[in-house]
Design a protein around this motif. Structure first.
Motif, PDB file in Angstrom:
ATOM      1  N   ASN A  27       0.825  -1.214   0.000  1.00 48.03           N
ATOM      2  CA  ASN A  27       0.000   0.000   0.000  1.00 48.03           C
ATOM      3  C   ASN A  27       0.861   1.267   0.000  1.00 48.03           C
ATOM      4  OD1 ASN A  27      -2.486   1.397   0.002  1.00 48.03           O
ATOM      5  ND2 ASN A  27      -2.378   1.685   2.227  1.00 48.03           N
ATOM      6  N   LEU A  28       1.896   1.269  -0.839  1.00 43.60           N
ATOM      7  CA  LEU A  28       2.778   2.417  -0.943  1.00 43.60           C
ATOM      8  C   LEU A  28       2.598   3.073  -2.308  1.00 43.60           C
ATOM      9  CD1 LEU A  28       6.041   0.960   0.674  1.00 43.60           C
ATOM     10  CD2 LEU A  28       4.386   2.537   1.697  1.00 43.60           C
ATOM     11  N   GLY A  29       1.757   4.079  -2.341  1.00 38.69           N
ATOM     12  CA  GLY A  29       1.512   4.804  -3.579  1.00 38.69           C
ATOM     13  C   GLY A  29       2.120   6.191  -3.532  1.00 38.69           C
ATOM     14  N   GLU A  30       1.627   7.082  -4.395  1.00 40.15           N
ATOM     15  CA  GLU A  30       2.198   8.420  -4.490  1.00 40.15           C
ATOM     16  C   GLU A  30       1.944   9.232  -3.224  1.00 40.15           C
ATOM     17  OE1 GLU A  30       0.838  10.294  -8.010  1.00 40.15           O
ATOM     18  OE2 GLU A  30       1.908   8.948  -9.366  1.00 40.15           O
ATOM     19  N   VAL A  31       0.778   9.025  -2.582  1.00 41.66           N
ATOM     20  CA  VAL A  31       0.503   9.765  -1.347  1.00 41.66           C
ATOM     21  C   VAL A  31       1.529   9.411  -0.279  1.00 41.66           C
ATOM     22  CG1 VAL A  31      -1.145  10.099   0.536  1.00 41.66           C
ATOM     23  CG2 VAL A  31      -1.961   9.995  -1.818  1.00 41.66           C
ATOM     24  N   GLN A  32       1.809   8.110  -0.143  1.00 40.21           N
ATOM     25  CA  GLN A  32       2.813   7.687   0.840  1.00 40.21           C
ATOM     26  C   GLN A  32       4.204   8.194   0.477  1.00 40.21           C
ATOM     27  OE1 GLN A  32       0.427   5.682  -0.355  1.00 40.21           O
ATOM     28  NE2 GLN A  32      -0.748   5.260   1.493  1.00 40.21           N
ATOM     29  N   ASP A  33       4.499   8.232  -0.830  1.00 42.03           N
ATOM     30  CA  ASP A  33       5.805   8.715  -1.270  1.00 42.03           C
ATOM     31  C   ASP A  33       6.037  10.164  -0.846  1.00 42.03           C
ATOM     32  OD1 ASP A  33       6.405   6.298  -2.417  1.00 42.03           O
ATOM     33  OD2 ASP A  33       5.836   6.900  -4.449  1.00 42.03           O
ATOM     34  N   PHE A  34       4.964  10.952  -0.853  1.00 36.33           N
ATOM     35  CA  PHE A  34       5.086  12.378  -0.533  1.00 36.33           C
ATOM     36  C   PHE A  34       4.415  12.735   0.791  1.00 36.33           C
ATOM     37  CE2 PHE A  34       5.341  12.169  -5.198  1.00 36.33           C
ATOM     38  CZ  PHE A  34       6.552  12.827  -5.396  1.00 36.33           C
ATOM     39  N   LEU A  35       4.251  11.746   1.660  1.00 37.68           N
ATOM     40  CA  LEU A  35       3.543  11.996   2.926  1.00 37.68           C
ATOM     41  C   LEU A  35       4.241  13.067   3.761  1.00 37.68           C
ATOM     42  CD1 LEU A  35       1.201  11.219   4.758  1.00 37.68           C
ATOM     43  CD2 LEU A  35       2.654   9.446   5.761  1.00 37.68           C
ATOM     44  N   LYS A  36       5.560  13.013   3.823  1.00 31.56           N
ATOM     45  CA  LYS A  36       6.303  14.010   4.601  1.00 31.56           C
ATOM     46  C   LYS A  36       6.013  15.415   4.104  1.00 31.56           C
ATOM     47  CE  LYS A  36      11.065  15.630   5.318  1.00 31.56           C
ATOM     48  NZ  LYS A  36      11.007  16.763   4.378  1.00 31.56           N
TER      49      LYS A  36
END
Length: 242
Positions: A14-23
């Motif tokens: 469950n690692l998509g673009e939102v997780q990539d840029f969560l910080k």
């Protein structure tokens, strides 16, 4: 079977673009909400003479100017910091390859120690290190991760990180100003701004929860508490100075 790693990360982990840029999303969003509401709270706390006539104009002018100026500053700051991290990563990775070329036995000894420190018997660690040394890229990955404790920056885009921070700052930061865009500057407008700010912080907390799947009360609670504390400080300072 050959694994499609991109698909594996998305579907299994469950690692998509939102997780990539969560910080960047959380950092920019929280700072945008708090920074803009500080303007609103500061004016409300000051209760300056004539606020009924010029309050909305002042809040919007200062709020929007501050919003976009800080958004640009945050975006460029994220770009520069990420670029610096990436430059440092590449410099250290290059140094690891130089060490492998000139001092392979030292790197071999470091590999063995890394593995024994993580529970492998000495003889097993030596055998594995013998095989790993045949792949300089794998050795470099291990050294960067375990010896230097540096996150892999090769696929990171400083410009994209900066852009996401900027957009998140603006998208969340404009929310406290919405009531002043739609209504006359009354006490009810301020209370509505407080409410929309609270909901923006809740939304940001829910974004954290959806991305991390940590406890929802923790994600939302931390976000609201941090943002609320900053907002209270701004209101109190406005009241004292005013």
């Amino acid at each position: 079977m050959t694994i499609d790693w991109d698909h594996h990360r998305r579907e299994v982990h469950n690692l998509g673009e939102v997780q990539d840029f969560l910080k960047q999303l959380v950092y920019g969003g929280n700072d945008g909400i708090v920074t803009t509401f500080a303007i609103v709270a500061g004016f409300a706390g000051a209760q300056a003479e004539g606020v009924a006539q010029i309050g909305a104009i002042a809040v919007l002018v200062f709020g929007l100017a501050n919003l976009f100026a800080d958004a640009v500053s945050m975006g460029l700051g994220e770009f520069l910091s990420t670029r610096s991290q990436k430059d440092l990563y590449h410099k250290q990775r290059k140094f690891v390859f130089e060490e492998l070329e000139h001092h392979p036995q030292q790197e071999y000894a470091e590999l063995v120690q890394m593995m024994t420190e993580r529970g492998l018997p000495l003889e097993s660690a030596k055998k594995i290190a013998d095989e790993i040394m045949k792949s300089p890229e794998l050795v470099a990955d291990l050294m960067m991760n375990y010896e230097l404790e540096m996150h892999d920056m090769r696929q990171v885009s400083p410009a994209l990180d900066g852009l996401v921070t900027f957009l998140s700052f603006v998208a969340f930061g404009i929310i406290p100003l919405v009531p002043y865009l739609l209504m006359p500057p009354t006490q009810s407008t301020f209370f509505l701004s407080v409410f929309t700010t609270f909901m923006a912080l809740v939304g940001l907390g829910l974004l954290r929860w959806w991305s991390t799947r940590e406890k929802i009360l923790r994600c939302v609670g931390e976000t609201v508490l941090v943002g609320g504390a900053c907002a209270i400080v701004a209101f109190v300072v406005g009241a004292v100075v005013g």
